[in-house]
Enzyme design. Sequence first.
Site, PDB file in Angstrom:
ATOM      1  N   TYR A   1      -1.710  -0.881  11.092  1.00 64.21           N
ATOM      2  CA  TYR A   1      -2.028  -1.515   9.490  1.00 64.21           C
ATOM      3  C   TYR A   1      -0.872  -1.036   8.698  1.00 64.21           C
ATOM      4  CZ  TYR A   1      -3.667  -1.683   4.895  1.00 64.21           C
ATOM      5  OH  TYR A   1      -3.983  -2.268   3.414  1.00 64.21           O
TER       6      TYR A   1
ATOM      7  N   SER B   1       0.884  -1.213  -0.070  1.00 65.92           N
ATOM      8  CA  SER B   1       0.036   0.190  -0.004  1.00 65.92           C
ATOM      9  C   SER B   1       0.792   1.163   0.026  1.00 65.92           C
ATOM     10  CB  SER B   1      -0.802   0.022   1.271  1.00 65.92           C
ATOM     11  OG  SER B   1      -1.437   1.256   1.455  1.00 65.92           O
ATOM     12  N   ALA B   2       0.057   2.243  -0.664  1.00 62.21           N
ATOM     13  CA  ALA B   2       0.976   3.770  -0.205  1.00 62.21           C
ATOM     14  C   ALA B   2       1.107   4.026   0.957  1.00 62.21           C
ATOM     15  CB  ALA B   2       0.206   4.589  -1.193  1.00 62.21           C
TER      16      ALA B   2
ATOM     17  N   LYS C   1       1.966  -3.693   6.681  1.00 61.78           N
ATOM     18  CA  LYS C   1       2.588  -3.941   5.326  1.00 61.78           C
ATOM     19  C   LYS C   1       3.822  -3.566   5.155  1.00 61.78           C
ATOM     20  CE  LYS C   1      -1.758  -4.663   3.605  1.00 61.78           C
ATOM     21  NZ  LYS C   1      -1.914  -5.868   2.843  1.00 61.78           N
TER      22      LYS C   1
HETATM   23  P1  NAD Z   1     -11.194  -7.002   1.286  1.00 64.49           P
HETATM   24  O1  NAD Z   1     -11.210  -6.763   2.778  1.00 64.49           O
HETATM   25  O2  NAD Z   1     -12.330  -6.713   0.568  1.00 64.49           O
HETATM   26  O3  NAD Z   1     -10.348  -8.276   0.766  1.00 64.49           O
HETATM   27  C1  NAD Z   1      -9.597  -8.963   1.795  1.00 64.49           C
HETATM   28  C2  NAD Z   1     -10.287 -10.593   1.620  1.00 64.49           C
HETATM   29  O4  NAD Z   1      -9.161 -11.283   2.633  1.00 64.49           O
HETATM   30  C3  NAD Z   1     -11.524 -10.494   2.501  1.00 64.49           C
HETATM   31  O5  NAD Z   1     -12.357 -11.075   1.515  1.00 64.49           O
HETATM   32  C4  NAD Z   1     -11.306 -11.269   3.501  1.00 64.49           C
HETATM   33  O6  NAD Z   1     -12.367 -12.110   3.824  1.00 64.49           O
HETATM   34  C5  NAD Z   1     -10.214 -12.039   3.129  1.00 64.49           C
HETATM   35  N1  NAD Z   1      -9.211 -12.496   4.673  1.00 64.49           N
HETATM   36  C6  NAD Z   1      -9.001 -11.657   5.553  1.00 64.49           C
HETATM   37  N2  NAD Z   1      -8.206 -12.511   6.135  1.00 64.49           N
HETATM   38  C7  NAD Z   1      -8.290 -13.804   6.074  1.00 64.49           C
HETATM   39  C8  NAD Z   1      -7.700 -15.005   6.317  1.00 64.49           C
HETATM   40  N3  NAD Z   1      -7.340 -15.177   7.666  1.00 64.49           N
HETATM   41  N4  NAD Z   1      -7.655 -15.865   5.566  1.00 64.49           N
HETATM   42  C9  NAD Z   1      -8.320 -16.019   4.262  1.00 64.49           C
HETATM   43  N5  NAD Z   1      -9.065 -14.900   3.854  1.00 64.49           N
HETATM   44  C10 NAD Z   1      -8.896 -13.691   4.720  1.00 64.49           C
HETATM   45  O7  NAD Z   1      -9.868  -5.760   0.970  1.00 64.49           O
HETATM   46  P2  NAD Z   1      -9.391  -5.177  -0.203  1.00 64.49           P
HETATM   47  O8  NAD Z   1      -9.719  -3.805  -0.613  1.00 64.49           O
HETATM   48  O9  NAD Z   1      -9.748  -6.228  -1.487  1.00 64.49           O
HETATM   49  O10 NAD Z   1      -7.906  -5.342   0.023  1.00 64.49           O
HETATM   50  C11 NAD Z   1      -6.915  -6.568  -0.771  1.00 64.49           C
HETATM   51  C12 NAD Z   1      -5.503  -6.271  -0.106  1.00 64.49           C
HETATM   52  O11 NAD Z   1      -5.211  -4.972  -0.563  1.00 64.49           O
HETATM   53  C13 NAD Z   1      -5.332  -6.251   1.312  1.00 64.49           C
HETATM   54  O12 NAD Z   1      -4.135  -6.802   1.676  1.00 64.49           O
HETATM   55  C14 NAD Z   1      -5.350  -4.834   1.691  1.00 64.49           C
HETATM   56  O13 NAD Z   1      -4.442  -4.369   2.856  1.00 64.49           O
HETATM   57  C15 NAD Z   1      -4.714  -4.366   0.320  1.00 64.49           C
HETATM   58  N6  NAD Z   1      -4.955  -2.794   0.108  1.00 64.49           N
HETATM   59  C16 NAD Z   1      -6.177  -2.264  -0.098  1.00 64.49           C
HETATM   60  C17 NAD Z   1      -6.167  -0.892  -0.344  1.00 64.49           C
HETATM   61  C18 NAD Z   1      -7.666  -0.363  -0.573  1.00 64.49           C
HETATM   62  O14 NAD Z   1      -7.999   0.558  -0.445  1.00 64.49           O
HETATM   63  N7  NAD Z   1      -8.737  -1.410  -0.738  1.00 64.49           N
HETATM   64  C19 NAD Z   1      -5.379  -0.229  -0.465  1.00 64.49           C
HETATM   65  C20 NAD Z   1      -3.914  -0.716  -0.342  1.00 64.49           C
HETATM   66  C21 NAD Z   1      -3.828  -1.971   0.049  1.00 64.49           C
END
Ligand code: NAD
Length: 338
Positions: free
Chosen positions: A149, A125-126, A153
């Site tokens: 958080y 992530s940024a 990362k």
């Molecule tokens: P999200 O919460 O929609 O998706 C994450 C998924 O992981 C969910 O479906 C959740 O049920 C699953 N999960 C969590 N813990 C788990 C575990 N122990 N075992 C199996 N599954 C598990 O989030 P997202 O927005 O799709 O983000 C995906 C990734 O991108 C994450 O790592 C997040 O930190 C990263 N990220 C997201 C953003 C954003 O703005 N959405 C920005 C930067 C980075």
Amino acid sequence: MTTVLLTGATGYIGSHTWLALQEAGFSVVGLDNFSNSSPEVLKRLHELSGVAPVFERASITDAAAMEAVFSRHRIDAVVHFAASKAVGESGAQPLAYYANNIGGLVTTCEAMRRHGVKTMVFSSSATVYGDPKYLPYDEAHPLSAMNVYGRTKLYGEQILRDLEASDPAWKIAWLRYFNPVGAHESGRIGEDPRGVPNNLMPYVTQVAVGRREFLQVFGGDYDTVDGTGVRDYLHVVDLAEGHVAALRHLLDQRRSLTVNLGAGHGHSVLQLVRAFERASGRPVPYRIVDRRPGDLPAFWADATLARQQLGWQTRRDLETMCADSWRWQQANPNGFDC
Ligand code: NAD
Ligand code: UDP
């Protein structure tokens, strides 16, 4: 056919990436524990792709379950989305965040190593850039974290660097996402946060659909174009295509890489609100309130490296992001709980 294991596959970014990988000719095994997503996503993916999803309900923190998944499927590479992502909650529950985001990453990598799978795309992530020393952030910007958080990362990135240093057969893509918004153009999958949304776009769409009365704009006196916070919003389908490009790079070039995935420019909160009103034809009432503690005034990506290394850049503009978010919200006022 190359088979990719997607952890966090039914989440917001995972579900869109699942479709993008299939469209690009990859075979996908999805894994999720539904801690922040719905099984309904699987039905929608089946409907959209015409392919019955291959899915494992398991936690990335469960070593035995991960071992079983790698034994059952011949996996070539992993795209690792699974993590907990709420900044506020991470401060209140640090151990849960370290257990899931760090413990789960280590457990996933151990299962990969045992099965000789050494190609991973990692959701960073940024947020790992911390307080901007200069903008836009490029990949050489110093790293620091501003909350639990963010530390998960930052440490996650470091663990993977140590792993690569210990065994150069590991090929890793560290993808630093900026602010994904939007939804698949079908309106069948999209972002479905549980409870009150923390992020701007889902809050805006819930106001527009009548689930919430007004948007609170956190701060109107930043040193930005109109005083409101500036972020680099990118369409989730562009982001999904960035994963396909990164995976191809790892598999074809056999070289690791660290890249920003962003549009390369920012929009303020009020610019996004206005674009959303135009795209949806709905008013979005708002009130300017105090700044949200811990928020940065503005940041956006230098997106040059992704273009050079991956031939990837965003193609969908803010209007499209808003129109697609609105289509998803309007067709699914209660998200996947239909
Ligand atoms: P999200 O919460 O929609 O998706 C994450 C998924 O992981 C969910 O479906 C959740 O049920 C699953 N999960 C969590 N813990 C788990 C575990 N122990 N075992 C199996 N599954 C598990 O989030 P997202 O927005 O799709 O983000 C995906 C990734 O991108 C994450 O790592 C997040 O930190 C990263 N990220 C997201 C953003 C954003 O703005 N959405 C920005 C930067 C980075
Ligand atoms: N924001 C806002 N009201 C909200 C949610 C967010 O004004 O209800 C602002 C926030 O202050 C920031 C921008 O919208 O300037 C993006 O916030 P988000 O939480 O979506 O992303 P992040 O701050 O994590 O980059």
